[in-house]
Design a protein around this motif. Structure first.
Motif, PDB file in Angstrom:
ATOM      1  N   MET A   1     -18.903 -12.233 -42.124  1.00 22.91           N
ATOM      2  CA  MET A   1     -20.386 -12.171 -42.004  1.00 22.91           C
ATOM      3  C   MET A   1     -20.461 -12.345 -40.243  1.00 22.91           C
ATOM      4  O   MET A   1     -19.480 -12.579 -39.569  1.00 22.91           O
ATOM      5  N   VAL A   2     -21.456 -11.843 -39.668  1.00 19.71           N
ATOM      6  CA  VAL A   2     -21.540 -11.626 -38.404  1.00 19.71           C
ATOM      7  C   VAL A   2     -22.344 -12.965 -37.852  1.00 19.71           C
ATOM      8  O   VAL A   2     -23.104 -13.378 -38.166  1.00 19.71           O
ATOM      9  N   GLU A   3     -21.686 -13.675 -36.802  1.00 18.16           N
ATOM     10  CA  GLU A   3     -22.249 -14.876 -36.503  1.00 18.16           C
ATOM     11  C   GLU A   3     -23.355 -14.679 -35.208  1.00 18.16           C
ATOM     12  O   GLU A   3     -23.233 -13.790 -34.612  1.00 18.16           O
ATOM     13  N   HIS A   4     -24.339 -15.159 -35.113  1.00 13.95           N
ATOM     14  CA  HIS A   4     -25.641 -14.957 -34.254  1.00 13.95           C
ATOM     15  C   HIS A   4     -25.523 -16.260 -33.401  1.00 13.95           C
ATOM     16  O   HIS A   4     -25.693 -17.364 -33.414  1.00 13.95           O
ATOM     17  N   ARG A   5     -24.914 -15.852 -32.215  1.00 15.15           N
ATOM     18  CA  ARG A   5     -24.406 -17.170 -31.063  1.00 15.15           C
ATOM     19  C   ARG A   5     -25.482 -16.609 -30.002  1.00 15.15           C
ATOM     20  O   ARG A   5     -25.348 -15.535 -29.620  1.00 15.15           O
TER      21      ARG A   5
ATOM     22  N   LEU B   1     -25.778 -13.172 -23.007  1.00 19.75           N
ATOM     23  CA  LEU B   1     -24.606 -12.388 -22.076  1.00 19.75           C
ATOM     24  C   LEU B   1     -24.678 -10.974 -22.270  1.00 19.75           C
ATOM     25  O   LEU B   1     -24.665 -10.184 -21.382  1.00 19.75           O
ATOM     26  N   ALA B   2     -24.821 -10.438 -23.457  1.00 21.73           N
ATOM     27  CA  ALA B   2     -25.109  -8.731 -23.774  1.00 21.73           C
ATOM     28  C   ALA B   2     -26.209  -8.449 -23.038  1.00 21.73           C
ATOM     29  O   ALA B   2     -26.235  -7.256 -22.275  1.00 21.73           O
ATOM     30  N   HIS B   3     -27.112  -9.157 -22.963  1.00 24.31           N
ATOM     31  CA  HIS B   3     -28.530  -8.656 -22.368  1.00 24.31           C
ATOM     32  C   HIS B   3     -28.290  -8.796 -20.720  1.00 24.31           C
ATOM     33  O   HIS B   3     -28.808  -7.794 -20.071  1.00 24.31           O
TER      34      HIS B   3
ATOM     35  N   VAL C   1     -25.575  -8.159 -19.204  1.00 24.13           N
ATOM     36  CA  VAL C   1     -24.641  -7.258 -18.923  1.00 24.13           C
ATOM     37  C   VAL C   1     -25.282  -5.897 -18.919  1.00 24.13           C
ATOM     38  O   VAL C   1     -25.413  -4.949 -17.919  1.00 24.13           O
ATOM     39  N   LEU C   2     -26.315  -5.689 -19.755  1.00 21.88           N
ATOM     40  CA  LEU C   2     -27.129  -4.487 -19.786  1.00 21.88           C
ATOM     41  C   LEU C   2     -27.990  -4.174 -18.651  1.00 21.88           C
ATOM     42  O   LEU C   2     -28.230  -3.450 -18.206  1.00 21.88           O
ATOM     43  N   ILE C   3     -28.806  -5.492 -18.627  1.00 20.51           N
ATOM     44  CA  ILE C   3     -29.581  -5.178 -17.281  1.00 20.51           C
ATOM     45  C   ILE C   3     -28.814  -5.195 -16.051  1.00 20.51           C
ATOM     46  O   ILE C   3     -29.375  -4.246 -15.183  1.00 20.51           O
ATOM     47  N   LEU C   4     -27.658  -5.774 -15.729  1.00 25.31           N
ATOM     48  CA  LEU C   4     -27.031  -5.344 -14.604  1.00 25.31           C
ATOM     49  C   LEU C   4     -26.386  -3.944 -14.590  1.00 25.31           C
ATOM     50  O   LEU C   4     -26.516  -3.252 -13.356  1.00 25.31           O
ATOM     51  N   GLY C   5     -26.009  -3.444 -15.756  1.00 28.65           N
ATOM     52  CA  GLY C   5     -25.840  -1.850 -15.651  1.00 28.65           C
ATOM     53  C   GLY C   5     -27.134  -1.337 -15.351  1.00 28.65           C
ATOM     54  O   GLY C   5     -26.832  -0.130 -14.748  1.00 28.65           O
ATOM     55  N   VAL C   6     -28.221  -1.557 -15.844  1.00 35.57           N
ATOM     56  CA  VAL C   6     -29.513  -0.529 -15.353  1.00 35.57           C
ATOM     57  C   VAL C   6     -29.802  -0.855 -14.133  1.00 35.57           C
ATOM     58  O   VAL C   6     -30.243   0.235 -13.267  1.00 35.57           O
ATOM     59  N   VAL C   7     -29.569  -2.037 -13.360  1.00 36.60           N
ATOM     60  CA  VAL C   7     -29.766  -2.125 -12.053  1.00 36.60           C
ATOM     61  C   VAL C   7     -28.874  -1.066 -11.365  1.00 36.60           C
ATOM     62  O   VAL C   7     -29.209  -0.739 -10.356  1.00 36.60           O
ATOM     63  N   ILE C   8     -27.580  -1.404 -11.459  1.00 35.54           N
ATOM     64  CA  ILE C   8     -26.666  -0.619 -10.690  1.00 35.54           C
ATOM     65  C   ILE C   8     -26.973   0.839 -10.918  1.00 35.54           C
ATOM     66  O   ILE C   8     -26.692   1.754  -9.763  1.00 35.54           O
ATOM     67  N   VAL C   9     -27.274   1.351 -11.886  1.00 32.42           N
ATOM     68  CA  VAL C   9     -27.578   2.889 -12.267  1.00 32.42           C
ATOM     69  C   VAL C   9     -28.855   3.294 -11.554  1.00 32.42           C
ATOM     70  O   VAL C   9     -28.945   4.195 -11.030  1.00 32.42           O
ATOM     71  N   ALA C  10     -29.894   2.287 -11.770  1.00 35.70           N
ATOM     72  CA  ALA C  10     -31.319   2.658 -11.262  1.00 35.70           C
ATOM     73  C   ALA C  10     -31.527   2.422  -9.747  1.00 35.70           C
ATOM     74  O   ALA C  10     -32.332   2.995  -8.959  1.00 35.70           O
ATOM     75  N   PHE C  11     -30.753   1.714  -9.037  1.00 37.54           N
ATOM     76  CA  PHE C  11     -30.860   1.293  -7.692  1.00 37.54           C
ATOM     77  C   PHE C  11     -30.877   2.580  -6.816  1.00 37.54           C
ATOM     78  O   PHE C  11     -31.442   2.736  -5.785  1.00 37.54           O
ATOM     79  N   PRO C  12     -29.804   3.409  -6.952  1.00 38.69           N
ATOM     80  CA  PRO C  12     -29.588   4.691  -6.009  1.00 38.69           C
ATOM     81  C   PRO C  12     -30.967   5.351  -6.218  1.00 38.69           C
ATOM     82  O   PRO C  12     -31.655   6.114  -5.160  1.00 38.69           O
ATOM     83  N   VAL C  13     -31.583   5.669  -7.326  1.00 37.14           N
ATOM     84  CA  VAL C  13     -32.973   6.237  -7.385  1.00 37.14           C
ATOM     85  C   VAL C  13     -34.024   5.317  -6.954  1.00 37.14           C
ATOM     86  O   VAL C  13     -34.948   6.074  -6.188  1.00 37.14           O
ATOM     87  N   TYR C  14     -34.021   4.277  -7.059  1.00 44.71           N
ATOM     88  CA  TYR C  14     -35.082   3.401  -6.194  1.00 44.71           C
ATOM     89  C   TYR C  14     -34.857   3.509  -4.661  1.00 44.71           C
ATOM     90  O   TYR C  14     -35.827   3.780  -4.102  1.00 44.71           O
ATOM     91  N   VAL C  15     -33.735   3.599  -4.138  1.00 44.56           N
ATOM     92  CA  VAL C  15     -33.534   3.837  -2.741  1.00 44.56           C
ATOM     93  C   VAL C  15     -33.921   5.396  -2.384  1.00 44.56           C
ATOM     94  O   VAL C  15     -34.839   5.619  -1.309  1.00 44.56           O
ATOM     95  N   ALA C  16     -33.525   6.422  -3.109  1.00 48.82           N
ATOM     96  CA  ALA C  16     -34.204   7.836  -2.833  1.00 48.82           C
ATOM     97  C   ALA C  16     -35.600   7.840  -2.852  1.00 48.82           C
ATOM     98  O   ALA C  16     -36.245   8.352  -2.031  1.00 48.82           O
TER      99      ALA C  16
END
Length: 282
Positions: free
Chosen positions: A1-5, A11-13, A15-30
């Motif tokens: 069974m998969v445990e819902h912690r 933590l997963a969210h 990490v995803l938000i941090l990845g989006v920020v890193i990818v989108a920041f150069p576009v924002y700067v441009a």
């Protein structure tokens, strides 16, 4: 069974938000840079908030042309890149799917050898064969033309390999049923294989369109006429002006506009693109 912690989900969210920020920041700067005056960058300090020149900058880019900035009008470059990207992506798909169909469903001498010769070309990047390819294009009189920009890049061993692997998973019963119904090779290909390959074609089209859109080295070599400059070449020329300071607000505006067509292709074909990458059962 998969445990819902909850903390793992949080933590997963994060990490995803941090990845989006890193990818989108150069576009924002441009984008921010495209809304300021050219003089705002002389100090070397990058503004972080939008400026008041958004409309003026994009109006200059779209309607006034960029001859003074070292590149032809943006509309012409976008059109050239679009033609090149569509020709490369559609040409690669058509040639690859037909060659894979021939290799899988037709019996002819040296069939496997033909496939492996195609496959070995994966180990020959464009940089290795660029000189002989340029010689052939020049001898055929295709310099400064859409044919010279796209035809040498149409063949694709990767797409041929992917279509071949997919065709090998198609049940033989479909071919036998088509033969019983009196369908010939072309009808079997058109009515059965093409509909089954729809998601694969969509996924490859997105990848190959972006590949063609981002081409820089080959267009730079075969194009000396400004009427055939691509958008990537235009950005490079604008940022490498001599005896003058680059107009960074215009450069960033062109970069933002250059990102729109690939982004729109990914957005409109997202469902088929993801399905074509992850689908295993046809």
């Amino acid at each position: 069974m998969v445990e819902h912690r909850p903390y793992l989900k949080l933590l997963a969210h994060l990490v995803l938000i941090l990845g989006v920020v890193i990818v989108a920041f150069p576009v924002y700067v441009a984008f921010i840079a495209s809304t300021h005056k050219t003089t705002d960058f002389i100090t070397g300090v990058m503004p972080v908030l939008p400026g008041s020149d958004f409309l003026a900058t994009y109006k200059t880019v779209l309607f006034s042309g960029l001859a003074a900035a070292g590149a032809p009008p943006i509309g012409m470059m976008l059109g050239n890149s679009l033609i090149m990207a569509l020709a490369i992506s559609l040409g690669k798909i058509v040639i690859s799917i037909l060659s894979a169909y021939a290799i899988v469903y037709f019996r002819f001498p040296f069939r496997q050898l033909a496939f492996w010769i195609i496959f070995v070309t994966l180990m020959l990047p464009v940089e290795v064969r660029i000189v002989p390819t340029f010689k052939v294009v020049a001898d055929l009189g295709m310099l400064n033309s859409y044919a010279g920009l796209s035809i040498p890049l149409i063949a694709s061993a990767t797409a041929t390999f992917l279509f071949r692997q997919f065709f090998l998973t198609v049940p033989d019963e479909l071919l036998e049923s088509a033969r019983v119904d009196g369908a010939g090779p072309l009808k079997f290909f058109k009515d059965i294989l093409l509909p089954l390959s729809r998601t694969n074609i969509a996924a490859l089209f997105v990848i190959l369109f972006i590949y063609g859109w981002n081409q820089y080295l080959w267009p730079l070599i075969v194009t000396t006429d400004s009427e055939h400059y691509t958008i990537v070449m235009g950005i490079k020329r604008m940022s490498d002006v001599t005896d003058a300071e680059p107009q960074w607000n215009l450069v960033m505006a062109v970069a933002i506009l250059a990102m729109l067509p690939p982004v729109l292709v990914v957005i409109f074909m997202q469902r088929l693109f993801v399905k074509g990458l992850v689908e295993t059962e046809k």
